[in-house]
Design an enzyme around this catalytic site. Structure first.
Site, mmCIF file in Angstrom:
data_model
loop_
_atom_site.group_PDB
_atom_site.id
_atom_site.type_symbol
_atom_site.label_atom_id
_atom_site.label_comp_id
_atom_site.label_asym_id
_atom_site.label_seq_id
_atom_site.Cartn_x
_atom_site.Cartn_y
_atom_site.Cartn_z
ATOM 1 N N ASP A 99 11.991 25.411 81.644
ATOM 2 C CA ASP A 99 12.793 24.933 80.516
ATOM 3 C C ASP A 99 14.242 25.403 80.628
ATOM 4 O OD1 ASP A 99 10.638 23.600 79.254
ATOM 5 O OD2 ASP A 99 9.920 25.506 78.457
ATOM 6 N N ALA A 100 14.446 26.657 81.003
ATOM 7 C CA ALA A 100 15.807 27.183 81.141
ATOM 8 C C ALA A 100 16.552 26.468 82.264
ATOM 9 C CB ALA A 100 15.774 28.686 81.390
ATOM 10 N N GLN A 102 15.954 23.465 83.340
ATOM 11 C CA GLN A 102 16.213 22.088 82.926
ATOM 12 C C GLN A 102 17.540 21.987 82.163
ATOM 13 O OE1 GLN A 102 13.065 20.105 80.837
ATOM 14 N NE2 GLN A 102 11.550 20.448 82.443
ATOM 15 N N HIS A 123 6.201 18.726 79.621
ATOM 16 C CA HIS A 123 6.350 19.634 78.493
ATOM 17 C C HIS A 123 7.338 18.986 77.526
ATOM 18 C CE1 HIS A 123 6.141 23.241 76.260
ATOM 19 N NE2 HIS A 123 7.097 23.947 76.841
#
Length: 347
Positions: A99-100, A102, A123
């Site tokens: 996530d980071a 991305q 996700h």
């Protein structure tokens, strides 16, 4: 879609029988699937799709992970590229970075999302928390997700064994009119057992709750609590670990996975059965307030804020290693390492 009855609640799911691999191949026949990121989910999904006959390429920066992709059979210049080149070639962009990461790479990815392309997630984090992540796709691309309910390692192992890991799927944006079919086809392509429908918000809230709860955070917490109580009362490390972790993971959970907890209760000793029936509700009542607090922290976006802030820090890896070392160096998991080495297959 097939209708299943879950204890009186009907739900529609997609199975391999009604949506066979041949149909998925047909739908994706004109697509180049670019898997961006070869870390947690990337290898399992990419290799499964490749083995299922889909046109897959991998985008990864040079380094150890790039070398791992080469070892897995991806060929530089043919099926393995630097990230920007893979983004340019891909028509379905599988955004499988952390996530980071991305958030960091998003400006680069967005440049390559030309009209008619698809953006695929596993996700719902980046889209659901777009105010925090800045991930806002162009209106003329399809956006959807397939989220396997397990690690990429498990997804690959089950696929190789001829089995499948169940996955959720969701369509966030249908620009072409064919997003749903492509989404389900991708779910079949990555090796899902069956697919159940959700949305991006529900996926991320259930996933963050699960990871912090029974999947990882809670299970480590109760392992530690029981182990420490046994050790404090004079039990050896071997006895404490075997009664806390080894018997559960090696003997009981595989049977629960095959037959359910009700079957386990019905097929254990009467002493174990009586104790389990007497104590499961007190454990539920003791932990339910913690789960309620956890869910509220997820729902309020506090958990998302913590993840984005901490995981984006320049010294995150160094701090992570300290936290992981606390687990690795604890007596319980040092005992576990010794116990695992003594299993017959490792002897």
């Amino acid at each position: 879609m097939a209708k299943l009855n879950f204890g009186g609640v009907e739900e529609e799911v997609v199975t391999r029988e009604e949506f066979p691999l041949e149909k998925a191949r047909e739908i994706l026949s004109d697509q180049t699937i670019a898997v961006i990121g070869y870390g947690v989910q990337g290898p399992g999904q990419a290799m499964n799709m490749r083995d299922n006959g889909l046109n897959v390429i991998v985008g990864q920066r040079k380094g150890k992970t790039f070398d791992k992709a080469v070892a897995d059979g991806w060929v530089p210049g043919e099926t393995l590229f630097e990230i920007e080149e893979a983004l340019a070639k891909g028509t379905i962009i599988c955004y499988l970075l952390s996530d980071a990461a991305q958030i960091e790479l998003w400006p680069t990815v967005k440049k390559h999302l030309t009209p008619g392309k698809s953006l695929y997630f596993s996700h719902g984090f980046g889209i659901t928390y777009k105010e925090k992540t800045g991930i806002v796709p162009p209106a003329d691309v399809d956006v959807f997700l397939t989220a396997p309910k397990g690690s990429g390692t498990s997804l690959r192992r089950l696929f190789v064994a001829g089995k499948g890991l169940n996955s959720s799927f969701a369509v966030y944006q249908d620009a072409t009119g064919n997003a749903r079919n492509k989404c389900i086809a991708m779910g079949i392509g990555v090796g899902s057992g069956y697919l159940f429908e959700t949305n991006f918000y529900n996926e991320v809230t259930s996933d963050l709750t699960g990871e912090r709860g029974t999947l990882m955070g809670c299970i480590q917490g109760i392992f530690a609590a029981q182990y420490e109580v046994l050790r404090a009362n004079g039990h050896s490390p071997s006895e404490a670990f075997n009664e806390t972790v080894e018997e559960l993971t090696q003997s009981l959970m595989p049977l629960v996975a095959e037959n359910g907890m009700d079957w386990m209760y019905a097929n254990c000793s009467t002493t174990a059965q009586r104790g389990a029936l007497d104590w499961w509700k007190p454990f539920r009542d003791a932990t339910k307030p913690v789960f309620e607090k956890l869910y509220e922290s997820v729902k309020s976006q506090n958990e998302a804020e913590i993840s984005i802030t901490r995981n984006s820090q320049s010294d995150y890896r160094e701090k992570l290693e300290i936290e992981l070392a606390e687990l690795r160096d604890s007596e319980m998991w040092r005992a576990g390492k010794t116990v695992r080495s003594l299993r017959p297959e490792n002897a």
